[in-house]
Design a protein around this motif. Structure first.
Motif, short mmCIF file in Angstrom:
data_model
loop_
_atom_site.label_atom_id
_atom_site.label_comp_id
_atom_site.label_asym_id
_atom_site.label_seq_id
_atom_site.Cartn_x
_atom_site.Cartn_y
_atom_site.Cartn_z
N ARG A 251 0.81 -1.22 0.00
CA ARG A 251 0.00 0.00 0.00
C ARG A 251 0.84 1.27 0.00
NH1 ARG A 251 -2.74 -3.10 -1.58
NH2 ARG A 251 -4.87 -3.71 -1.04
N GLY A 252 2.13 1.13 0.12
CA GLY A 252 3.01 2.29 0.08
C GLY A 252 4.33 1.90 -0.57
N LEU A 253 4.95 2.85 -1.24
CA LEU A 253 6.20 2.58 -1.93
C LEU A 253 7.17 3.71 -1.67
CD1 LEU A 253 7.98 1.10 -4.04
CD2 LEU A 253 6.81 2.44 -5.79
N GLY A 254 8.37 3.35 -1.31
CA GLY A 254 9.44 4.33 -1.13
C GLY A 254 10.70 3.82 -1.77
N TYR A 255 11.31 4.65 -2.61
CA TYR A 255 12.54 4.24 -3.27
C TYR A 255 13.55 5.36 -3.13
CZ TYR A 255 15.83 2.45 -6.70
OH TYR A 255 16.97 1.97 -7.32
N ASP A 256 14.66 5.10 -2.44
CA ASP A 256 15.67 6.11 -2.20
C ASP A 256 16.72 6.05 -3.32
OD1 ASP A 256 17.11 8.08 -1.12
OD2 ASP A 256 17.89 6.96 0.57
N GLY A 257 16.30 6.42 -4.49
CA GLY A 257 17.19 6.43 -5.65
C GLY A 257 16.52 7.24 -6.73
N ALA A 258 16.90 8.48 -6.90
CA ALA A 258 16.12 9.42 -7.71
C ALA A 258 16.05 9.02 -9.18
CB ALA A 258 16.72 10.82 -7.59
N SER A 259 17.11 8.39 -9.68
CA SER A 259 17.14 8.11 -11.11
C SER A 259 16.02 7.18 -11.54
CB SER A 259 18.49 7.51 -11.49
OG SER A 259 18.71 6.29 -10.80
N CYS A 260 15.71 6.21 -10.67
CA CYS A 260 14.70 5.22 -11.03
C CYS A 260 13.29 5.81 -10.94
CB CYS A 260 14.82 4.01 -10.10
SG CYS A 260 13.89 2.58 -10.66
N MET A 261 13.10 6.81 -10.08
CA MET A 261 11.77 7.36 -9.88
C MET A 261 11.56 8.65 -10.67
SD MET A 261 10.47 5.15 -7.96
CE MET A 261 8.95 6.01 -7.67
N LYS A 262 12.56 9.06 -11.45
CA LYS A 262 12.49 10.35 -12.11
C LYS A 262 11.30 10.46 -13.05
CE LYS A 262 15.18 13.49 -15.00
NZ LYS A 262 16.41 13.68 -15.76
N SER A 263 11.07 9.45 -13.81
CA SER A 263 9.99 9.50 -14.80
C SER A 263 8.86 8.57 -14.39
CB SER A 263 10.51 9.09 -16.18
OG SER A 263 9.45 8.96 -17.09
N TYR A 264 7.68 9.12 -14.21
CA TYR A 264 6.55 8.27 -13.83
C TYR A 264 6.20 7.30 -14.95
CZ TYR A 264 1.85 6.88 -12.47
OH TYR A 264 0.76 6.15 -12.13
N ALA A 265 6.31 7.77 -16.19
CA ALA A 265 5.88 6.93 -17.32
C ALA A 265 6.69 5.65 -17.41
CB ALA A 265 5.98 7.73 -18.62
N ASN A 266 7.99 5.74 -17.17
CA ASN A 266 8.85 4.58 -17.34
C ASN A 266 9.48 4.11 -16.03
OD1 ASN A 266 8.56 4.55 -20.23
ND2 ASN A 266 9.89 6.34 -20.28
N GLY A 267 9.15 4.75 -14.94
CA GLY A 267 9.82 4.48 -13.68
C GLY A 267 9.23 3.32 -12.91
N LEU A 268 9.87 3.07 -11.79
CA LEU A 268 9.48 1.96 -10.92
C LEU A 268 8.05 2.11 -10.43
CD1 LEU A 268 10.22 -0.52 -9.12
CD2 LEU A 268 11.06 1.12 -7.44
N LYS A 269 7.65 3.34 -10.13
CA LYS A 269 6.32 3.56 -9.59
C LYS A 269 5.24 3.05 -10.52
CE LYS A 269 4.99 7.84 -9.17
NZ LYS A 269 4.79 9.21 -8.62
N LYS A 270 5.37 3.33 -11.80
CA LYS A 270 4.35 2.88 -12.74
C LYS A 270 4.33 1.37 -12.87
CE LYS A 270 2.38 3.63 -17.30
NZ LYS A 270 2.10 2.20 -17.49
N LEU A 271 5.50 0.74 -12.88
CA LEU A 271 5.55 -0.72 -13.00
C LEU A 271 4.83 -1.40 -11.84
CD1 LEU A 271 9.26 -1.27 -14.14
CD2 LEU A 271 7.20 -1.52 -15.52
#
Length: 687
Positions: A251-271
C-alpha cells in the motif's frame, strides 16, 4: 583412515547410539513407547534424545531361566544408554555455547570469519577466538571440554558457521512475518554499495504490527547488476515472493534512488502501480528532498564536478588532519569543528569509501558542507596554501590540485548556486521531517518554494545572483570571468565541451538547468494525488483534542483504497468516524495520546480497535505510508558499516543473513536457541 564425521552426525549421534544400546541380540529390536513418530517435522533438539527405561528393554535370549544373566545384560545396557545420553547432552551443551558466541558476534555486527581459521592461527576470527577464550577462561565452559571434543572442528567449520547464521536470520525473519500477519505493508527500497562498489538494494517493510505499533523491518539486501526500473521491480518482487508476500498487499512505496523514480511513465512507480493500483509513493519526503536535490544536481556535469571537488577537499582535510590540528590557530580549529574532522579521522578507514554517493548516509548533510565551504572560504584558502607550500609529500600535492579548483570563479559560482537551492528548500525539508501535524503546513511550503524558484530563474533573479557571486569573488581575490568570453572548464579538457560563451554556460547550462530540474522534481513528488492524500491524512491528527478532525476528508481518504473497504463499510464510515472522535475525546485513557502511532497502540491495548474496526483499518493504511523520516534510514548507516566491515570472505547470502541479525537485533534477541537448533537440525537432516 578414519572417516571425517559429517555435519548431520552431530545431531543424529544420540539417536544412533541409543538404537545400538537398545539391541541385546545381533538383530535390532524396536523400542515401543519411547520411539518418535516418523512423520514429525522440525523436531526439538531434545526430541531425538529419548530416555529409554531399562525395564522397556527385552531380555536377551542368552539369559538363564532364573533371569540372572538377563538382569546383568539389562544393567549393562541401561548403563551404556545412560552414558550415551550424557554424551549427547554434553554435545548439545557444547553446541549451545557455540551458538551463543555466534549470536553475540552477529548482534554486534562484527566480522564472523577470519582470514585464517586453521588450528594454529593466531587470529581465527571473532567467532572462533571468542569460543576459544570461553573454553579456556570460563570455568563452566571449560568443564564442557569443548576444545577436546571430537565434534569441535565441526562446530567451528566454515560451513557450520554459515548454516547457523542462516538459521538465525530465518528465525528472525519468521518472527517479523508473524508480526506482519496477513496485513498490508509498504515497501521501502534503498540503494547501497558493498566494499567492491557493487550496486545493492536494501529492502525494508513498514507495517502496523499485531500490537498496533508501526514498525519498519529490514527484509534483505540483494546485489543487482543495474538499478533500472525493471531490474529493481523484479528484484523486489522475487524477495517478496521468497517470504510468501506479493505486490497486491503493498500500500506504500518508497525508493531512495532518484534516477529510477524520475519519470513516472517509465519508472518503478508505474511498473508497481500497474500491478497493485492502490500503491502510493509517499516516502520520507524530508530525506528524499535533499537526496534528490543532490542526485539531480549531479546529473548536471558542472554541478557534478563541484560535488566531486568537495569530496576531494574533505579527503584532503581528513588525510591532513594531524597537520591542520598542529597549526593551533583559530581558523584551523574552525575547520576541524565545521567538518567534524575529529570523528571523520577515526572513521576514515571505511567512511570515505562511500563519501558522496547521493543515497548514502553521511555525517552531515550536503547543505551543511556547502554552507561551511562558503562561510569558511578564506580560512580554507589559507589552510590549503599552508599545506601546499610544503612541496613534499602526497598531502602537499593533493592540496595543490584541489586549490586550483577552489580558487576558480566556476567553483564559487556553482557552490553559491547549490547553497541557494538548499536554502530555498531547507524550511520545507525541516517541516517534512516533523510529525503528521505539519503536513498541511508542508503542502503550503511546497507552493511557496515553487514560486521562489520560479522567481529566481527570471532575469531579475539571475542578475541579483550573479552580482552576489561577483561581489564574493572580488572580496576574496577570485578572478571574475568575462561573460562575453569563451568558456574554459576548470580542471577538465575543453575538448569535451562545445564552444560557447561564458554567459551561455553559466546562465543556461548551469543556472537555469539546475533550477528547472528542481522544479520538475517538486512537481513529481507533490502531484495532485499525493497532495490530496497528505491533506486527508492530517485530519486524523489527535493533537489538541483532534482539532484537525474532518470526517469528510477521511471518507475521501478511504476512497483512495476502494479494494480495502466494501461499499457497506464506506457507507458506515462517516457514522463510525463521528462516534470514534467523540469517544476518543471523552475517554480518559486517550487524553495523553499525541500522535497517530500512539493512538493505534492505545486502541489495541484497550481493544477499541475491534469496536471501531473500519476506522482502525483506515488508520493502519495511513501509518503504512512513510511520510516522516523512516527509522530504517538510520539503519542505512549500519548497512554501510556491515557492508564495509563484516563481509570479509562472506558469500552474498551469508552477508545478507548477517545484516538481518544485526539490523534487527531487537527481534533476533527474541529468537530462542532451541528454535535455531531445531531449524539447523532439520536443515542437515534434509541433506
Amino acid at each position: 583412515m578414519k572417516k571425517t564425521m559429517d555435519l548431520k552426525s552431530l545431531w543424529d549421534r544420540a539417536s544412533k547410539k541409543q538404537k545400538m544400546a537398545s539391541t541385546s541380540t545381533p538383530k535390532p529390536l524396536p523400542i515401543g513407547a519411547g520411539s518418535q513418530p516418523r512423520n514429525q517435522t522440525n523436531p526439538s533438539p531434545s526430541s531425538t534424545l529419548q530416555v529409554v527405561p531399562a525395564q522397556a528393554q527385552r531380555r536377551s535370549p542368552m539369559a538363564g531361566d532364573d533371569g540372572s544373566g538377563g538382569d546383568k545384560d539389562d544393567e549393562s545396557i541401561a548403563s551404556n544408554s545412560n552414558q550415551l545420553r550424557a554424551e549427547a547432552a554434553l554435545d548439545m551443551s557444547r553446541l549451545t555455547c557455540s551458538l551463543q558466541c555466534l549470536r553475540f558476534v552477529l548482534q554486534q555486527g562484527l566480522p564472523v570469519h577470519g582470514h585464517d581459521e586453521s588450528e594454529g592461527s593466531l587470529n581465527a576470527g571473532n567467532f572462533i577466538e571468542m569460543l576459544n577464550w570461553l573454553a579456556e577462561g570460563v570455568e563452566e565452559v571449560k568443564n564442557l571440554g569443548l576444545k577436546d571434543a571430537p565434534v569441535y572442528r565441526e562446530m567451528v567449520d566454515r560451513k557450520t558457521q554459515d548454516q547457523l547464521i542462516s538459521c538465525c536470520a530465518q528465525e528472525t525473519t519468521r518472527l517479523i512475518m508473524e508480526d506482519l500477519g496477513d496485513g498490508y505493508f509498504a515497501v521501502l527500497v534503498y540503494e547501497s554499495r558493498d566494499v567492491e562498489q557493487q550496486e545493492q538494494l536494501a529492502v525494508c517493510l513498514r507495517y502496523v504490527g499485531v500490537k498496533g505499533m508501526v514498525v519498519e523491518r529490514f527484509l534483505g539486501i540483494i546485489g543487482v547488476e543495474d538499478t533500472d526500473s525493471l531490474m529493481v521491480k523484479t528484484t523486489i518482487e522475487n524477495l517478496l515472493v521468497a517470504h510468501s508476500l506479493n505486490f497486491f498487499m503493498v500500500r506504500g512505496l518508497g525508493y531512495d534512488g532518484a534516477s529510477c523514480m524520475k519519470s513516472y511513465a517509465n519508472g518503478l512507480k508505474k511498473l508497481i502501480v500497474d500491478e497493485s493500483p492502490f500503491v502510493y509513493y509517499v516516502h520520507s519526503f524530508g530525506h528524499q528532498l535533499e537526496s534528490n536535490i543532490v542526485a539531480l544536481a549531479r546529473q548536471n556535469v558542472h554541478c557534478g564536478w563541484v560535488f566531486q571537488e568537495l569530496e576531494n577537499l574533505l579527503d584532503v582535510f581528513v588525510v591532513c588532519y594531524g597537520k591542520i590540528r598542529m597549526l593551533g590557530v583559530a581558523e584551523a580549529n574552525d575547520i576541524i569543528e565545521a567538518f567534524e574532522l575529529d570523528e571523520a579521522e577515526s572513521e576514515y578507514g571505511f567512511d570515505h569509501e562511500i563519501l558522496g554517493t547521493p543515497c548514502d548516509t553521511r555525517r552531515q548533510s550536503r547543505y551543511e558542507t556547502v554552507m561551511h565551504v562558503i562561510s569558511l572560504y578564506p580560512s580554507i584558502w589559507r589552510i590549503l596554501t599552508t599545506i601546499g607550500e610544503e612541496h613534499s609529500g602526497i598531502e602537499s600535492v593533493r592540496a595543490q590540485i584541489i586549490f586550483t579548483s577552489f580558487e576558480s570563479f566556476e567553483f564559487v559560482f556553482i557552490a553559491h548556486l547549490l547553497l541557494t537551492i538548499f536554502e530555498y528548500t531547507e524550511d520545507l525539508r525541516s517541516a517534512l521531517q516533523e510529525r503528521e501535524h505539519n503536513i498541511v503546513t508542508s503542502i503550503d511550503l511546497v507552493s511557496v518554494m515553487k514560486k521562489r524558484l520560479q522567481s529566481l530563474r527570471e532575469d531579475v533573479g539571475w542578475d541579483s545572483f550573479l552580482q552576489k557571486v561577483t561581489s564574493f569573488c572580488v572580496e576574496h581575490g577570485v578572478e571574475v570571468v568575462d561573460m562575453d568570453g569563451l568558456y574554459e572548464p576548470v580542471g577538465r579538457s575543453p575538448g569535451f565541451y562545445e564552444e560557447a560563451t561564458n554567459l551561455h554556460y553559466y546562465h543556461v547550462d548551469m543556472f537555469l538547468d539546475a533550477i528547472d530540474s528542481q522544479l520538475r522534481e517538486l512537481n513529481d513528488m507533490f502531484d495532485e494525488v499525493n497532495t490530496e492524500l497528505l491533506i486527508c491524512m492530517a485530519s486524523f491528527n489527535p493533537a489538541d483534542s483532534y482539532a484537525a478532525r474532518d470526517e469528510d476528508k477521511l471518507v475521501k481518504l478511504a476512497h483512495f483504497y476502494p479494494g480495502d473497504f466494501s461499499t457497506f463499510e464506506l457507507g458506515c464510515l462517516p457514522f463510525q468516524l463521528e462516534t470514534f472522535f467523540d469517544a476518543m475525546c471523552k475517554d480518559e485513557r486517550f487524553r495523553e495520546v499525541k500522535t497517530l502511532a500512539e493512538l493505534t497502540v492505545k486502541l489495541v491495548e484497550t481493544r477499541m480497535d475491534r469496536v471501531f474496526y473500519i476506522v482502525y483499518r483506515l488508520l493502519k493504511v495511513v501509518l503504512i505510508l512513510p511520510v516522516a523520516i523512516a527509522s530504517v534510514e538510520r539503519n542505512l548507516s549500519s548497512v554501510n558499516y556491515v557492508n564495509n566491515k563484516a563481509t570479509n570472505k562472506l558469500s552474498d547470502q551469508c552477508a545478507n543473513d548477517c545484516m538481518v541479525t544485526c539490523l534487527e537485533r531487537e527481534i533476533f534477541a527474541q529468537v530462542k536457541d532451541e528454535a535455531v537448533i531445531s531449524r539447523f537440525q532439520a536443515m542437515n537432516t534434509a541433506l
